[in-house]
Design a protein around this motif. Sequence first.
Motif, PDB file in Angstrom:
ATOM      1  N   SER A 158     -11.683 -10.259   0.545  1.00 58.62           N
ATOM      2  CA  SER A 158     -11.769  -8.971   1.245  1.00 58.62           C
ATOM      3  C   SER A 158     -13.153  -8.362   1.046  1.00 58.62           C
ATOM      4  CB  SER A 158     -10.701  -8.009   0.725  1.00 58.62           C
ATOM      5  OG  SER A 158      -9.409  -8.523   0.971  1.00 58.62           O
TER       6      SER A 158
ATOM      7  N   THR B  56      -7.911  -7.634   3.119  1.00 61.74           N
ATOM      8  CA  THR B  56      -7.664  -6.208   3.265  1.00 61.74           C
ATOM      9  C   THR B  56      -8.807  -5.598   4.065  1.00 61.74           C
ATOM     10  OG1 THR B  56      -6.574  -6.150   1.099  1.00 61.74           O
ATOM     11  CG2 THR B  56      -7.306  -4.045   2.019  1.00 61.74           C
TER      12      THR B  56
ATOM     13  N   ALA C  43     -11.587  -3.103   5.524  1.00 56.69           N
ATOM     14  CA  ALA C  43     -12.343  -1.978   4.969  1.00 56.69           C
ATOM     15  C   ALA C  43     -12.740  -1.054   6.101  1.00 56.69           C
ATOM     16  CB  ALA C  43     -13.585  -2.481   4.234  1.00 56.69           C
TER      17      ALA C  43
ATOM     18  N   ASP D  26      -6.051   4.997   6.620  1.00 62.56           N
ATOM     19  CA  ASP D  26      -7.142   5.965   6.683  1.00 62.56           C
ATOM     20  C   ASP D  26      -6.843   6.965   7.792  1.00 62.56           C
ATOM     21  OD1 ASP D  26     -10.146   6.383   5.706  1.00 62.56           O
ATOM     22  OD2 ASP D  26     -10.084   6.726   7.873  1.00 62.56           O
TER      23      ASP D  26
ATOM     24  N   THR E 113       1.209   5.230   0.587  1.00 58.51           N
ATOM     25  CA  THR E 113       0.526   6.318   1.277  1.00 58.51           C
ATOM     26  C   THR E 113       1.503   7.468   1.479  1.00 58.51           C
ATOM     27  OG1 THR E 113      -0.469   6.986   3.379  1.00 58.51           O
ATOM     28  CG2 THR E 113       0.971   5.069   3.442  1.00 58.51           C
TER      29      THR E 113
ATOM     30  N   THR F 107       0.863  -1.180   0.000  1.00 56.72           N
ATOM     31  CA  THR F 107       0.000   0.000   0.000  1.00 56.72           C
ATOM     32  C   THR F 107       0.896   1.226   0.000  1.00 56.72           C
ATOM     33  OG1 THR F 107      -1.813  -1.086   1.170  1.00 56.72           O
ATOM     34  CG2 THR F 107      -1.726   1.307   1.289  1.00 56.72           C
TER      35      THR F 107
ATOM     36  N   THR G 182      -4.549  -1.222   5.057  1.00 59.24           N
ATOM     37  CA  THR G 182      -5.470  -0.139   4.717  1.00 59.24           C
ATOM     38  C   THR G 182      -5.080   1.082   5.528  1.00 59.24           C
ATOM     39  OG1 THR G 182      -7.292  -1.642   4.212  1.00 59.24           O
ATOM     40  CG2 THR G 182      -7.875   0.623   4.779  1.00 59.24           C
TER      41      THR G 182
END
Length: 352
Positions: A249, A209, A211, A173, A133, A131, A171
């Motif tokens: 996922s 993954t 959510a 966020d 970021t 991932t 993930t």
Amino acid sequence: MNRRQFLTAVGASSVAIAGCAQTETDIPGLEPERELWSFRAADKKRISTTPAVRDGQVYVGSNDHNVYALAADTGRESWQFETNGDIRSSPAISDGTLYIGSLDGHLYALRLDGTERWSVKTGNKVYASPTVTADRVLIGSRDSYLYALKSDHGESVWRTRIGGVIRSKPTVDSGTVYIGGGDGDLVKLHRDDGTIEWRAPTEGRVSVTPAVIDDRVLFADHGGCVYVVSRSDGEPLWTKELSEGVASSPTVHEGTVYFGSWDTKIYAVDLDTGAVEWEVDAYGHVSSSPTIVDGVLYIGDSWGIVYALDPQTGEAYWRFETENAVNSSPTIVDGVAYIASNDGHVYALDVT
């Protein structure tokens, strides 16, 4: 299983254009005419990575150790990059760089012309997908650690032990990272320094993954449970128990959670309560993760079937058959579905 006959072979890899012969099957709703082209990896080695599509190119990794770039309109090979191990990691693309892991233990950063920008060796095989970021890339390894690396040169920022063999893609966020561990925990970490905020234990390995939806985190485990936990403290809000494990996922769309299971079913459940809205039988175990585009849900199974379903009812619009398991997720771009199969092929399907 289908016994598709590909007509063209060029060296170690090949492209077949739509129109190849196929034997009859008893699976209803098959539409082989949707195939635009297919590409075959060297020695038909498995391709279990989800394709990434960018600027007219399709990028996948294969068990033949190669990363491939294919022309999106024809499937012709643009380049290949060889690693020293099978590739089970799906590529991530950001700022002109492709990031992908290999079972040789490395995370590779490649320019989009196929030349290496940098690579970093972890402590063991890399099954997980990266991932990207901000200015860093996150990748989990079989050595139980999650690595945060500078995306431009690969320097280490931090390394945190998650536990077990990591197959989960992180993930990110709002400055927070969520990732599943092979020891059965879902872990929440701070993106900046990798410190762990909480762990949510489960009954089996977590390879999906996670959510993140509002104040909730959704995930599933190999023990057969789907979880929704509080984002703030990891406390469970509801749990859905199934008869077999889940490596698909969860995808959330308009208040419904969609996923597949090893019990050979595809599910739609209510986001707030976990109540089943519908479930449909697949022909094989479902490890593929759903993709919803333009009101159609696409997913694959271990029998090699790709399904196009109505997200409201689960009714099949059509199906497409490959020769082996489709464990990756379909990638839909400009009316074309790009599908990777363990039969060693990438398929381009017309979904208009």
